[in-house]
Motif scaffolding. Sequence first.
Motif, PDB file in Angstrom:
ATOM      1  N   SER A   1       0.833  -1.203   0.000  1.00  0.00           N
ATOM      2  CA  SER A   1       0.000   0.000   0.000  1.00  0.00           C
ATOM      3  C   SER A   1       0.869   1.254   0.000  1.00  0.00           C
ATOM      4  O   SER A   1       0.587   2.225  -0.698  1.00  0.00           O
ATOM      5  CB  SER A   1      -0.912  -0.023   1.233  1.00  0.00           C
ATOM      6  OG  SER A   1      -1.527   1.211   1.403  1.00  0.00           O
ATOM      7  N   ASP A   2       1.966   1.238   0.774  1.00  0.00           N
ATOM      8  CA  ASP A   2       2.853   2.399   0.817  1.00  0.00           C
ATOM      9  C   ASP A   2       3.514   2.646  -0.526  1.00  0.00           C
ATOM     10  O   ASP A   2       3.670   3.785  -0.962  1.00  0.00           O
ATOM     11  CB  ASP A   2       3.931   2.209   1.893  1.00  0.00           C
ATOM     12  CG  ASP A   2       3.378   2.407   3.292  1.00  0.00           C
ATOM     13  OD1 ASP A   2       4.043   2.005   4.260  1.00  0.00           O
ATOM     14  OD2 ASP A   2       2.264   2.959   3.403  1.00  0.00           O
TER      15      ASP A   2
ATOM     16  N   SER B   1      -9.087 -17.510  -1.383  1.00  0.00           N
ATOM     17  CA  SER B   1      -8.304 -16.736  -2.357  1.00  0.00           C
ATOM     18  C   SER B   1      -9.144 -15.608  -2.928  1.00  0.00           C
ATOM     19  O   SER B   1      -8.686 -14.475  -3.070  1.00  0.00           O
ATOM     20  CB  SER B   1      -7.824 -17.635  -3.498  1.00  0.00           C
ATOM     21  OG  SER B   1      -6.876 -18.537  -3.028  1.00  0.00           O
ATOM     22  N   ARG B   2     -10.394 -15.911  -3.247  1.00  0.00           N
ATOM     23  CA  ARG B   2     -11.253 -14.901  -3.839  1.00  0.00           C
ATOM     24  C   ARG B   2     -11.500 -13.763  -2.856  1.00  0.00           C
ATOM     25  O   ARG B   2     -11.471 -12.590  -3.218  1.00  0.00           O
ATOM     26  CB  ARG B   2     -12.574 -15.547  -4.261  1.00  0.00           C
ATOM     27  CG  ARG B   2     -13.427 -14.654  -5.134  1.00  0.00           C
ATOM     28  CD  ARG B   2     -14.845 -15.110  -5.141  1.00  0.00           C
ATOM     29  NE  ARG B   2     -15.429 -15.010  -3.800  1.00  0.00           N
ATOM     30  CZ  ARG B   2     -16.699 -15.251  -3.540  1.00  0.00           C
ATOM     31  NH1 ARG B   2     -17.503 -15.635  -4.509  1.00  0.00           N
ATOM     32  NH2 ARG B   2     -17.172 -15.154  -2.324  1.00  0.00           N
ATOM     33  N   ASP B   3     -11.712 -14.109  -1.588  1.00  0.00           N
ATOM     34  CA  ASP B   3     -11.955 -13.063  -0.600  1.00  0.00           C
ATOM     35  C   ASP B   3     -10.718 -12.212  -0.394  1.00  0.00           C
ATOM     36  O   ASP B   3     -10.807 -10.986  -0.244  1.00  0.00           O
ATOM     37  CB  ASP B   3     -12.383 -13.698   0.739  1.00  0.00           C
ATOM     38  CG  ASP B   3     -13.788 -14.273   0.655  1.00  0.00           C
ATOM     39  OD1 ASP B   3     -14.117 -15.151   1.457  1.00  0.00           O
ATOM     40  OD2 ASP B   3     -14.544 -13.836  -0.231  1.00  0.00           O
ATOM     41  N   MET B   4      -9.548 -12.850  -0.397  1.00  0.00           N
ATOM     42  CA  MET B   4      -8.329 -12.062  -0.224  1.00  0.00           C
ATOM     43  C   MET B   4      -8.090 -11.192  -1.452  1.00  0.00           C
ATOM     44  O   MET B   4      -7.605 -10.063  -1.328  1.00  0.00           O
ATOM     45  CB  MET B   4      -7.128 -12.976   0.018  1.00  0.00           C
ATOM     46  CG  MET B   4      -5.867 -12.179   0.250  1.00  0.00           C
ATOM     47  SD  MET B   4      -4.468 -13.205   0.690  1.00  0.00           S
ATOM     48  CE  MET B   4      -4.395 -12.903   2.430  1.00  0.00           C
ATOM     49  N   ASP B   5      -8.431 -11.721  -2.647  1.00  0.00           N
ATOM     50  CA  ASP B   5      -8.332 -10.892  -3.862  1.00  0.00           C
ATOM     51  C   ASP B   5      -9.076  -9.580  -3.646  1.00  0.00           C
ATOM     52  O   ASP B   5      -8.575  -8.493  -3.958  1.00  0.00           O
ATOM     53  CB  ASP B   5      -8.951 -11.617  -5.073  1.00  0.00           C
ATOM     54  CG  ASP B   5      -8.037 -12.685  -5.650  1.00  0.00           C
ATOM     55  OD1 ASP B   5      -8.500 -13.444  -6.510  1.00  0.00           O
ATOM     56  OD2 ASP B   5      -6.869 -12.752  -5.241  1.00  0.00           O
ATOM     57  N   LYS B   6     -10.297  -9.683  -3.105  1.00  0.00           N
ATOM     58  CA  LYS B   6     -11.109  -8.473  -2.938  1.00  0.00           C
ATOM     59  C   LYS B   6     -10.456  -7.515  -1.951  1.00  0.00           C
ATOM     60  O   LYS B   6     -10.419  -6.296  -2.179  1.00  0.00           O
ATOM     61  CB  LYS B   6     -12.510  -8.845  -2.435  1.00  0.00           C
ATOM     62  CG  LYS B   6     -13.346  -9.554  -3.454  1.00  0.00           C
ATOM     63  CD  LYS B   6     -14.834  -9.432  -3.140  1.00  0.00           C
ATOM     64  CE  LYS B   6     -15.627 -10.413  -3.979  1.00  0.00           C
ATOM     65  NZ  LYS B   6     -16.470 -11.304  -3.211  1.00  0.00           N
ATOM     66  N   SER B   7      -9.917  -8.059  -0.857  1.00  0.00           N
ATOM     67  CA  SER B   7      -9.284  -7.183   0.131  1.00  0.00           C
ATOM     68  C   SER B   7      -8.079  -6.473  -0.473  1.00  0.00           C
ATOM     69  O   SER B   7      -7.888  -5.269  -0.279  1.00  0.00           O
ATOM     70  CB  SER B   7      -8.833  -7.986   1.350  1.00  0.00           C
ATOM     71  OG  SER B   7      -9.889  -8.732   1.867  1.00  0.00           O
ATOM     72  N   MET B   8      -7.255  -7.228  -1.216  1.00  0.00           N
ATOM     73  CA  MET B   8      -6.059  -6.621  -1.805  1.00  0.00           C
ATOM     74  C   MET B   8      -6.434  -5.575  -2.843  1.00  0.00           C
ATOM     75  O   MET B   8      -5.807  -4.525  -2.945  1.00  0.00           O
ATOM     76  CB  MET B   8      -5.173  -7.697  -2.444  1.00  0.00           C
ATOM     77  CG  MET B   8      -4.556  -8.681  -1.465  1.00  0.00           C
ATOM     78  SD  MET B   8      -3.682  -7.898  -0.113  1.00  0.00           S
ATOM     79  CE  MET B   8      -2.329  -7.118  -0.987  1.00  0.00           C
TER      80      MET B   8
ATOM     81  N   LYS C   1      -8.953  -3.679  -2.797  1.00  0.00           N
ATOM     82  CA  LYS C   1      -9.341  -2.475  -2.075  1.00  0.00           C
ATOM     83  C   LYS C   1      -8.103  -1.713  -1.617  1.00  0.00           C
ATOM     84  O   LYS C   1      -8.015  -0.491  -1.754  1.00  0.00           O
ATOM     85  CB  LYS C   1     -10.172  -2.876  -0.853  1.00  0.00           C
ATOM     86  CG  LYS C   1     -11.352  -1.985  -0.615  1.00  0.00           C
ATOM     87  CD  LYS C   1     -12.231  -2.584   0.432  1.00  0.00           C
ATOM     88  CE  LYS C   1     -13.202  -1.557   0.967  1.00  0.00           C
ATOM     89  NZ  LYS C   1     -13.831  -2.074   2.172  1.00  0.00           N
ATOM     90  N   ILE C   2      -7.126  -2.452  -1.099  1.00  0.00           N
ATOM     91  CA  ILE C   2      -5.916  -1.805  -0.603  1.00  0.00           C
ATOM     92  C   ILE C   2      -5.186  -1.121  -1.745  1.00  0.00           C
ATOM     93  O   ILE C   2      -4.647  -0.022  -1.600  1.00  0.00           O
ATOM     94  CB  ILE C   2      -5.006  -2.840   0.096  1.00  0.00           C
ATOM     95  CG1 ILE C   2      -5.694  -3.345   1.366  1.00  0.00           C
ATOM     96  CG2 ILE C   2      -3.657  -2.252   0.421  1.00  0.00           C
ATOM     97  CD1 ILE C   2      -4.921  -4.429   2.087  1.00  0.00           C
TER      98      ILE C   2
ATOM     99  N   ALA D   1      -7.930   3.001   2.617  1.00  0.00           N
ATOM    100  CA  ALA D   1      -8.197   1.663   3.165  1.00  0.00           C
ATOM    101  C   ALA D   1      -7.041   1.262   4.067  1.00  0.00           C
ATOM    102  O   ALA D   1      -5.887   1.276   3.654  1.00  0.00           O
ATOM    103  CB  ALA D   1      -8.360   0.663   2.026  1.00  0.00           C
ATOM    104  N   SER D   2      -7.365   0.861   5.284  1.00  0.00           N
ATOM    105  CA  SER D   2      -6.304   0.483   6.213  1.00  0.00           C
ATOM    106  C   SER D   2      -6.007  -1.004   6.057  1.00  0.00           C
ATOM    107  O   SER D   2      -6.895  -1.837   6.217  1.00  0.00           O
ATOM    108  CB  SER D   2      -6.762   0.786   7.643  1.00  0.00           C
ATOM    109  OG  SER D   2      -6.270  -0.182   8.528  1.00  0.00           O
ATOM    110  N   PRO D   3      -4.748  -1.372   5.745  1.00  0.00           N
ATOM    111  CA  PRO D   3      -4.420  -2.794   5.588  1.00  0.00           C
ATOM    112  C   PRO D   3      -4.791  -3.606   6.829  1.00  0.00           C
ATOM    113  O   PRO D   3      -5.288  -4.719   6.721  1.00  0.00           O
ATOM    114  CB  PRO D   3      -2.910  -2.794   5.344  1.00  0.00           C
ATOM    115  CG  PRO D   3      -2.624  -1.449   4.784  1.00  0.00           C
ATOM    116  CD  PRO D   3      -3.593  -0.513   5.408  1.00  0.00           C
ATOM    117  N   ALA D   4      -4.573  -3.026   8.015  1.00  0.00           N
ATOM    118  CA  ALA D   4      -4.881  -3.764   9.242  1.00  0.00           C
ATOM    119  C   ALA D   4      -6.371  -4.095   9.298  1.00  0.00           C
ATOM    120  O   ALA D   4      -6.759  -5.234   9.576  1.00  0.00           O
ATOM    121  CB  ALA D   4      -4.448  -2.949  10.451  1.00  0.00           C
TER     122      ALA D   4
END
Lengths: 303, 453
Positions: free
Chosen positions: B258-259, B406-413, B415-416, B422-425
Motif C-alpha cells: 500500500s505504501d 483466495s477470492r476473498d483475499m483478492d477483494k481485500s487486496m 481495495k488496498i 483503506a487500512s491494511p490492518a
Amino acid sequence: MTATLTQDATGRQEPPRRRKRSHRAHGDPTQPGVVGTVVGAILLVVTAGVILVPVLWLISAAFKPNSEIYEWPIEWIPSKATMQNFITAWESAPLARFFFNSLILVIVGTTVKTSLAVFSAFAFVFLEFPGKKYVFLLVLGVLMVPNNVTLVINYITISDLGLVNTYAGILLPGIASAFGTFLLRQHFMGLEREVFEAAEVDGAGAVRQLFSFAIPLARPAVVTVALLGAIDEWNSYIWPLIVVNSDQMRTVSLGLQFLKVTDGLQQWGPIMAGTLMIMIPVLLLFLFAQKSITTGFVGAATK
Amino acid sequence: MSRTLSRRALLGTALGAATAPVLTSCFRGTGGGGGSSSFGQALAGNVPDKYKKRTVSVMWMPWSNQKSTLDKFISDFNDSQQDVYAQILYIQDYQTVNDKLAAALQAKKVPDIAGLGSNQWWRFMLDETLEPLDGHFSGNFDASKFYKVFLTEGQVNNKTFWMPWGRSTPMTYYNKDIFHKAGLPDRAPKTFTEFRDWGKQLKGLKAKGQQIKLTAFNAKNPTWLFNNPAWSFGGHFSEGLNVTVDDPGVIAAAKYESDLIHSDGVAYGSQTNGDDFTNGLTAVNFASTAGLTAVLQTAKFDVGTGFEPGDKLQKVPTGGGGLSILRGISDERKQAAAKLLEFLYAPERVAAFSVASGYIPCTMAATNTDTIQKLWKNDPRYKTASDQLKNAQFEDLLWRIMPLTSRDMDKSMQKIYSDASASPADEMKALAEKVKQQESSYKKKYEKVSTSA
C-alpha cells in the motif's frame, strides 16, 4: 391535418378528432427545434461511440501481430496488418467442426423453439382449457428462475437419459422458451378478435386459424422470437460447457476457449481473430432481419 | 364437442408418452447409473473400431493451449501398446474442470484422470473422491522421481493423491533497459527494502509520455503473488487450521504494498500488469514462470529474470496444476489410468511439455534431459524457475483447502491497491473474520480425511 375519418375492419366510423390549439405561433410543436436536434444528435453519436469503439478495437486487434496490440497511442489501422492471427486461431482448434455443430444446433433449436412458442401462445390466447390461468403463471414462473439453479439437475436428468454429449442433450433443457411464449401471447392478444370469430363461423378449425390467420398477422413477432432464439442458441455457453464432453460436439462459443492460456500471458491476437470469426454470422443475421425485430417489439407494446 | 374430445385425447396420450422416459430416468438415477457401485465413464468422443477391444482411459486436461503437444503423447501411447485406449478432453481452465467434474460426480459418469489446479484438488480430496496413488506406482510414475516440494503438496498422511504435472512458481521479471537507464544493477532485487529504494531511482524516466513505475501489482488475482511478501515479512495466511491473516507479518506486507502505491507513488494495481510490463511502462513484474516465452516474444526490450525478493525469508508459493485418478471408478480403469500416467511421466515427455508450455520440469530425470539442458544453455533465463525451487513452498493450509479464501483475499487486496484510505490492518482483520465464519465444515472434513486417508 384537422378532422379525419377513420374506419376499422368492420366499417364503423369514428368521430372526428379535435386538435388542441398550439401555443406556438408557427412550426409544428411535435417536432424538436434546432437545439433539440443538435443535442439529440450529440447523444446519438456518443452512445454509438461507446458501443462501437470496443468492436472497432477488436477488429483492429485481430489484424495486428501480438506485440502491436497494446501500443499506445492506438493505431486504428494497423501498419503491420497480418492475417497470421486468423491462421493461428483456425489451426489451434477444429473451428470448422465447431461452426458446423453450432449451425445444426441453431437451425434445429430455433425451429423447435419457435414452433413451441407459437403453439403454446396460440393456446393461451384462443383456446379454452381448465386451469389455463395457473398454467400460464407456471410459464411466467419459469422466466424468473435463473439458469444456474437448474444446471446440475438438468445435467443429472440428461445424463440418466443417456444424452450427455449429444445434440439432443445440448438442445433439450432450453428448448421451451418461456420468453417466446410470453412475447407471442401478448402479440396474439393484440390481434383483432373479430377476424378469428368470423373464421370460426366459416368453419375454420383451431389449426387453420393458427396457420392462416394468427401467424401471418403476427409475422414480425414470430420472426423476432425466431431470431432471438437463434442468437441465444449461437451464444449459449454455460450449458454446452457442462454437457459437452468431446471436441466433436463442441460449439463455437466453447471453441474460442481453446485459444486462451491457463497460466501466463494471453495471446490476444488469435483470441480477437477467433472472436471476430464467431461474431460475423450473428451480425449478418441481425442486419438482415433488424427491421422485423424492432417492429416485433414495438408492435407488442403499442397494440 | 367432438373437436375438444379429440384434442383432449391427444393431449392425454401425449402427456402419458412424455412421462414414461422421465419416470424411468428417475428410477435409473437412484439406482446409480452404471450397475454396480462404480461410476460410469464420461467418454470424450467415439471410440474408433480398431480400439474397441481396449479399456478406455479418459483424461480431462485444463491445458488446452498445449493441444498439439498432448495430442502427440496420447497418439504415441495408443500406438505403443494394445491394452488401453486414451482420450483427452481439453478444458480451458482449472475452474471449469472443477465445475464439470463436480457435475460429472453428481451424475456418476466421470473421467479417469483429471488435471486439477493447486487450489482445486482439495475440494475433491475433502469429498473423498480421489484415489490414493501409491499402490499404482511403477516405472516413471513413482514418488521418488519428483521434486520433493511438488510431490509433498499432493500428499496427505503420507499417501499421495495428486501428482505434479504443470507446476510453476512466480518469479521476478525486470526490464534491463530501464534498469540500465536508471543506474540500477543488472539483477532482480534481493530484498524488499532494496526494491523500495530502487523505486526512488526511477524518478524522471518516462515511457510513452508517462513516468515509468517500479511495478504494477496484479489486481486481478493478487493472492497467489501476495504469499511471497507475506512470508517474507514473517507472516502466514494460516498456521495449521487457524487463520492468521491478521498477524503483524501479513499486515506489514500489505502495508508495504500500500505504501509503495499511495505514499511513494511508484506502484499501482493493474488488471493487465503483464501487458503493462511488456509495453515498457513498469520496470519490474512479478508473475508466473509459465509466462516467460510469451513475455520474451512480446517485449521489445531486453528481459531479465530473477528470484522473488525476501527480507526475513525468501520464499515463493507453488502453483499450477497436477493429475489425480478418480476413486469411484472400476479397478480395471484405475490400472489403465496408471499405465497412461507411467507413459506420460517419461523424462523426455515431461521435458517436452515443460518446454512447450513454460511450466517447470517436475521430475529430476526430465531436468537432466538434453532438451532441457540445451534450452538452459541457449537461454539461462529459463533456468531461473528451476533454480528458485529451493525457495518454493506450498500455500498455507486454509488457502489450499477452502475454495473461497483466495477470492476473498483478492477483494481485500484490490481495495488496498485502489483506495488510499483503506487500512491494511482493518482489511486483514475483516478477512480473518470472514474466513472464520466459513471454516468449520472444511475443518471437520479435513480432520476426517487427514487421519483416515
